[in-house]
Design an enzyme around this catalytic site. Structure first.
Site, PDB file in Angstrom:
ATOM      1  N   LYS A  22       0.841  -1.216   0.000  1.00  0.00           N
ATOM      2  CA  LYS A  22       0.000   0.000   0.000  1.00  0.00           C
ATOM      3  C   LYS A  22       0.870   1.257   0.000  1.00  0.00           C
ATOM      4  O   LYS A  22       0.640   2.190  -0.770  1.00  0.00           O
ATOM      5  CB  LYS A  22      -0.898   0.007   1.241  1.00  0.00           C
ATOM      6  CG  LYS A  22      -1.592   1.339   1.479  1.00  0.00           C
ATOM      7  CD  LYS A  22      -2.404   1.376   2.750  1.00  0.00           C
ATOM      8  CE  LYS A  22      -1.652   1.691   4.011  1.00  0.00           C
ATOM      9  NZ  LYS A  22      -1.426   3.081   4.351  1.00  0.00           N
ATOM     10  N   ARG A 101      -4.062  11.207   4.276  1.00  0.00           N
ATOM     11  CA  ARG A 101      -2.905  12.054   4.503  1.00  0.00           C
ATOM     12  C   ARG A 101      -1.919  12.013   3.329  1.00  0.00           C
ATOM     13  O   ARG A 101      -1.330  13.018   2.960  1.00  0.00           O
ATOM     14  CB  ARG A 101      -2.222  11.565   5.779  1.00  0.00           C
ATOM     15  CG  ARG A 101      -1.229  12.478   6.284  1.00  0.00           C
ATOM     16  CD  ARG A 101      -0.524  11.966   7.501  1.00  0.00           C
ATOM     17  NE  ARG A 101       0.739  12.658   7.595  1.00  0.00           N
ATOM     18  CZ  ARG A 101       0.864  13.863   8.071  1.00  0.00           C
ATOM     19  NH1 ARG A 101      -0.161  14.513   8.561  1.00  0.00           N
ATOM     20  NH2 ARG A 101       2.038  14.471   8.082  1.00  0.00           N
ATOM     21  N   CYS A 125      -4.001  13.171  13.314  1.00  0.00           N
ATOM     22  CA  CYS A 125      -4.769  11.940  13.161  1.00  0.00           C
ATOM     23  C   CYS A 125      -4.596  11.107  14.416  1.00  0.00           C
ATOM     24  O   CYS A 125      -3.913  11.518  15.342  1.00  0.00           O
ATOM     25  CB  CYS A 125      -4.341  11.172  11.920  1.00  0.00           C
ATOM     26  SG  CYS A 125      -2.747  10.418  12.108  1.00  0.00           S
ATOM     27  N   VAL A 171      14.175  11.919   9.906  1.00  0.00           N
ATOM     28  CA  VAL A 171      13.771  11.116   8.744  1.00  0.00           C
ATOM     29  C   VAL A 171      12.257  11.168   8.586  1.00  0.00           C
ATOM     30  O   VAL A 171      11.514  10.924   9.530  1.00  0.00           O
ATOM     31  CB  VAL A 171      14.218   9.651   8.938  1.00  0.00           C
ATOM     32  CG1 VAL A 171      13.719   8.782   7.796  1.00  0.00           C
ATOM     33  CG2 VAL A 171      15.723   9.577   9.058  1.00  0.00           C
ATOM     34  N   SER A 172      11.810  11.495   7.380  1.00  0.00           N
ATOM     35  CA  SER A 172      10.372  11.454   7.080  1.00  0.00           C
ATOM     36  C   SER A 172      10.164  10.754   5.741  1.00  0.00           C
ATOM     37  O   SER A 172      10.732  11.161   4.718  1.00  0.00           O
ATOM     38  CB  SER A 172       9.806  12.871   7.007  1.00  0.00           C
ATOM     39  OG  SER A 172       8.560  12.858   6.320  1.00  0.00           O
ATOM     40  N   VAL A 173       9.345   9.712   5.772  1.00  0.00           N
ATOM     41  CA  VAL A 173       9.039   8.977   4.545  1.00  0.00           C
ATOM     42  C   VAL A 173       8.312   9.903   3.567  1.00  0.00           C
ATOM     43  O   VAL A 173       8.702  10.048   2.404  1.00  0.00           O
ATOM     44  CB  VAL A 173       8.168   7.736   4.882  1.00  0.00           C
ATOM     45  CG1 VAL A 173       7.683   7.045   3.615  1.00  0.00           C
ATOM     46  CG2 VAL A 173       8.940   6.777   5.770  1.00  0.00           C
ATOM     47  N   ILE A 337       8.598   6.799  16.791  1.00  0.00           N
ATOM     48  CA  ILE A 337       8.243   7.536  15.564  1.00  0.00           C
ATOM     49  C   ILE A 337       7.008   8.433  15.781  1.00  0.00           C
ATOM     50  O   ILE A 337       7.020   9.611  15.433  1.00  0.00           O
ATOM     51  CB  ILE A 337       7.963   6.572  14.377  1.00  0.00           C
ATOM     52  CG1 ILE A 337       9.131   5.585  14.186  1.00  0.00           C
ATOM     53  CG2 ILE A 337       7.689   7.355  13.093  1.00  0.00           C
ATOM     54  CD1 ILE A 337      10.411   6.159  13.668  1.00  0.00           C
ATOM     55  N   ARG A 407      -8.661  -0.214   4.664  1.00  0.00           N
ATOM     56  CA  ARG A 407      -7.763   0.760   4.041  1.00  0.00           C
ATOM     57  C   ARG A 407      -6.439   0.100   3.657  1.00  0.00           C
ATOM     58  O   ARG A 407      -5.778   0.556   2.723  1.00  0.00           O
ATOM     59  CB  ARG A 407      -7.465   1.903   5.017  1.00  0.00           C
ATOM     60  CG  ARG A 407      -8.672   2.742   5.344  1.00  0.00           C
ATOM     61  CD  ARG A 407      -8.276   3.907   6.195  1.00  0.00           C
ATOM     62  NE  ARG A 407      -7.221   4.669   5.526  1.00  0.00           N
ATOM     63  CZ  ARG A 407      -6.542   5.647   6.092  1.00  0.00           C
ATOM     64  NH1 ARG A 407      -6.782   5.991   7.318  1.00  0.00           N
ATOM     65  NH2 ARG A 407      -5.614   6.293   5.415  1.00  0.00           N
TER      66      ARG A 407
HETATM   67  C1  EPZ Z   1       4.542   6.994   6.347  1.00  0.00           C
HETATM   68  O1  EPZ Z   1       3.833   8.061   6.930  1.00  0.00           O
HETATM   69  C2  EPZ Z   1       3.576   5.837   6.250  1.00  0.00           C
HETATM   70  N1  EPZ Z   1       2.442   6.205   5.414  1.00  0.00           N
HETATM   71  C3  EPZ Z   1       3.100   5.439   7.640  1.00  0.00           C
HETATM   72  O2  EPZ Z   1       2.247   4.310   7.521  1.00  0.00           O
HETATM   73  C4  EPZ Z   1       4.311   5.061   8.488  1.00  0.00           C
HETATM   74  O3  EPZ Z   1       3.896   4.786   9.803  1.00  0.00           O
HETATM   75  C5  EPZ Z   1       5.313   6.219   8.505  1.00  0.00           C
HETATM   76  O4  EPZ Z   1       5.664   6.599   7.144  1.00  0.00           O
HETATM   77  C6  EPZ Z   1       6.602   5.896   9.237  1.00  0.00           C
HETATM   78  O5  EPZ Z   1       7.209   4.775   8.661  1.00  0.00           O
HETATM   79  C7  EPZ Z   1       2.500   6.011   4.104  1.00  0.00           C
HETATM   80  O6  EPZ Z   1       3.498   5.606   3.540  1.00  0.00           O
HETATM   81  C8  EPZ Z   1       1.272   6.304   3.329  1.00  0.00           C
HETATM   82  P1  EPZ Z   1       6.775  10.245   8.363  1.00  0.00           P
HETATM   83  P2  EPZ Z   1       4.444   9.542   6.917  1.00  0.00           P
HETATM   84  O7  EPZ Z   1       6.712  11.542   7.641  1.00  0.00           O
HETATM   85  O8  EPZ Z   1       5.234   9.714   5.691  1.00  0.00           O
HETATM   86  C9  EPZ Z   1       7.377  13.488  11.834  1.00  0.00           C
HETATM   87  C10 EPZ Z   1       0.277   3.089   7.814  1.00  0.00           C
HETATM   88  O9  EPZ Z   1      -0.295   2.556   8.801  1.00  0.00           O
HETATM   89  N2  EPZ Z   1       7.256  14.510  10.787  1.00  0.00           N
HETATM   90  O10 EPZ Z   1       7.924   9.338   8.079  1.00  0.00           O
HETATM   91  O11 EPZ Z   1       3.336  10.473   7.185  1.00  0.00           O
HETATM   92  C11 EPZ Z   1       6.043  12.734  12.047  1.00  0.00           C
HETATM   93  O12 EPZ Z   1       5.175  13.456  12.871  1.00  0.00           O
HETATM   94  C12 EPZ Z   1       0.866   4.465   7.899  1.00  0.00           C
HETATM   95  O13 EPZ Z   1       0.350   2.529   6.709  1.00  0.00           O
HETATM   96  C13 EPZ Z   1       7.499  15.817  11.099  1.00  0.00           C
HETATM   97  O14 EPZ Z   1       7.791  16.170  12.250  1.00  0.00           O
HETATM   98  O15 EPZ Z   1       5.403   9.456   8.186  1.00  0.00           O
HETATM   99  C14 EPZ Z   1       6.531  11.448  12.641  1.00  0.00           C
HETATM  100  O16 EPZ Z   1       6.763  11.634  14.017  1.00  0.00           O
HETATM  101  C15 EPZ Z   1       0.590   5.149   9.202  1.00  0.00           C
HETATM  102  N3  EPZ Z   1       7.376  16.748  10.111  1.00  0.00           N
HETATM  103  C16 EPZ Z   1       7.873  11.220  11.934  1.00  0.00           C
HETATM  104  O17 EPZ Z   1       8.266  12.491  11.413  1.00  0.00           O
HETATM  105  C17 EPZ Z   1       7.069  16.423   8.835  1.00  0.00           C
HETATM  106  O18 EPZ Z   1       6.994  17.319   7.974  1.00  0.00           O
HETATM  107  C18 EPZ Z   1       7.842  10.215  10.777  1.00  0.00           C
HETATM  108  O19 EPZ Z   1       6.726  10.528   9.923  1.00  0.00           O
HETATM  109  C19 EPZ Z   1       6.838  15.084   8.518  1.00  0.00           C
HETATM  110  C20 EPZ Z   1       6.941  14.135   9.506  1.00  0.00           C
END
Ligand code: EPZ
Length: 428
Positions: A22, A101, A125, A171-173, A337, A407
């Site tokens: 996904k 999101r 969320c 790190v942010s995905v 995370i 989902r």
């Molecule tokens: C992705 O979300 C995934 N979603 C999430 O999967 C997954 O849990 C997450 O990565 C971590 O591996 C998809 O791929 C669709 P992040 P993402 O940006 O990209 C902080 C699932 O169940 N952050 O890596 O939104 C954030 O708050 C979902 O399938 C900032 O501070 O996650 C978090 O603490 C849920 N500022 C951390 O970084 C930003 O601008 C990692 O979030 C962006 C993120």
């Protein structure tokens, strides 16, 4: 609203086919915004999030079609053809972004192709506040002018994006996806440092390369991008879902039995498989999948902390907690995370789990048995942890708010019941 009913106590035996990921499919679909040619994605899972994103992309001008069944074809996901001949709308309003999101990730591609975009802030969320500052920092480093107005991000790059250096403080995905998809059409070279190394980022980068992008450093934390003038269409098969793989591995570990996870790749979730081995689960990697077994032996407790890839994934934290709730001793799970990803704790407690929370750390004292109850799904991965607990609980577990599961888990009742689980859906 549909509910899932599970009668616990059956061992799982058989084969479970692993679907396309996904979390790779969603950004891959968004990458279709970068070209006027057709992007064909194979092995796309049939999920509510995929359907919703196709509708959201349609609003921007992306036509999508899905191939029908082919004679003799093994069930291997769907084939999507996505064509953004012309972008007709560069706005993604709140009604859309709040429902998913990941749809915020259209910002980078729209900005790269159309030099402007207006995308609603996604908001918080159930698992945490989840800001987007890193996405904006990255796009600004590529020359975007960004303003916030009425809850929307308004981004402009009147003469196009320019290559730049982006160093993410954490790190942010999502920010990596967004900035990478912008950088491929920016003028000149970009360097993305402290990029996410999640396999889904690598899968998107590989697809972008097939579309004509020039990217080096896939799989590392530094991505080097040479911008090109235009991208073309491509064919790309989505990689297998490592979170679905880990989830079913934990289900088998919980119930006992032996299951072959067909199409799974161990290298995508080695940290999680290592934890399962430590807990006493037998794992065997083959050329076509992963065999998971637990026969007669108890489960040893473990101590883990979630972290970005290649660490233990936050998306498997809830499932591991369900598993450890029946281990022979005390486990410790630290969530690093997301600050609020423990919504499953109180629901697991309804089934008899003994879990105490101390800030970002959960201590799980293994119990000898769980008992079925009514529980509430709060988010996708929390919901599936309740399914795992329900599979081992005595009697009947009813999981409410199943739309969370739909989902992200394709045909979950079918996949589990084929391996002997007593699980069905109560449609209402
Ligand atoms: C992705 O979300 C995934 N979603 C999430 O999967 C997954 O849990 C997450 O990565 C971590 O591996 C998809 O791929 C669709 P992040 P993402 O940006 O990209 C902080 C699932 O169940 N952050 O890596 O939104 C954030 O708050 C979902 O399938 C900032 O501070 O996650 C978090 O603490 C849920 N500022 C951390 O970084 C930003 O601008 C990692 O979030 C962006 C993120």
């Amino acid at each position: 609203m549909d509910r899932i009913r599970v009668i616990g106590g059956q061992r799982l035996t058989g084969t479970i086919p692993i679907s396309g990921a996904k979390n790779a499919t969603l950004p891959l679909m968004i990458a279709s915004l970068l070209t006027s040619d057709t992007l064909t994605l194979q092995n796309v899972p049939h999920l509510a999030d995929v359907q919703l994103l196709a509708r959201i992309l349609r609003n921007h001008g992306v036509d999508s079609s899905v191939d029908g069944k082919r004679a003799g074809q093994k069930l291997l996901g769907e084939t999507f053809h996505l064509t953004a001949r012309q972008i007709v709308d560069t706005t993604a309003p709140y009604e859309m972004v709040r429902r998913m999101r990941a749809s915020f990730w259209v910002l980078g591609p729209l900005l790269a192709r159309c030099h402007k975009a207006r995308v609603s802030l996604p908001g918080g969320c159930a698992i945490g506040t989840r800001p987007v500052d890193l996405h904006l920092l990255g796009l600004e480093a590529l020359g975007a002018e960004i303003n916030l107005e009425g809850g929307d991000v308004i981004a402009r790059a009147p003469s196009g994006l320019k290559g730049g250096k982006v160093t993410f403080p954490t790190v942010s995905v999502g920010a990596t996806h967004n900035v990478l998809m912008a950088a491929v059409l920016a003028k000149g070279e970009s360097l993305i440092e402290n990029a996410a190394r999640e396999p889904e980022v690598g899968d998107v980068a590989s697809c972008l390369i097939k579309m004509g992008a020039v990217i080096e450093g896939i799989g590392t934390s530094t991505l080097q991008v040479q911008g090109v003038d235009r991208l073309t269409g491509a064919f790309h098969a989505v990689l297998p879902d490592r979170i679905e793989t880990g989830t079913y591995a934990m289900a088998v570990a919980a119930t006992g039995g032996e299951v072959f996870l067909d199409g799974a790749r161990a290298d995508l979730l080695q940290a999680a498989l290592d934890v399962l081995c430590e807990a006493g689960v037998e794992i065997e990697e083959t050329n076509t999948g992963i065999k998971v077994a637990r026969n007669g032996t108890g489960l040893q407790p473990v101590t883990i902390a979630t972290s970005p890839f290649p660490g233990f994934p936050t998306d498997l934290q809830a499932q591991l907690m369900a598993l450890m709730s029946i281990a022979d001793g005390k486990s410790t799970i630290r969530e690093t995370i997301f600050e609020n990803r423990f919504m499953h704790v109180q629901e697991l407690a309804r089934l008899g789990a003994d879990i105490s929370l101390h800030g970002d750390t959960a201590e799980i004292a293994g119990v000898t048995r769980l008992r079925g109850a009514q529980v509430m799904a709060t988010d996708l991965r929390a919901s599936v942890s309740l399914v795992i607990a329900g599979l081992v609980a005595e009697g009947e577990t009813i999981i409410n708010r199943v739309y969370h599961l739909d989902r992200g888990f394709e045909r979950i009742e079918e996949k589990l019941s084929r391996c002997g689980a007593q699980i069905d859906r109560i449609v209402s």
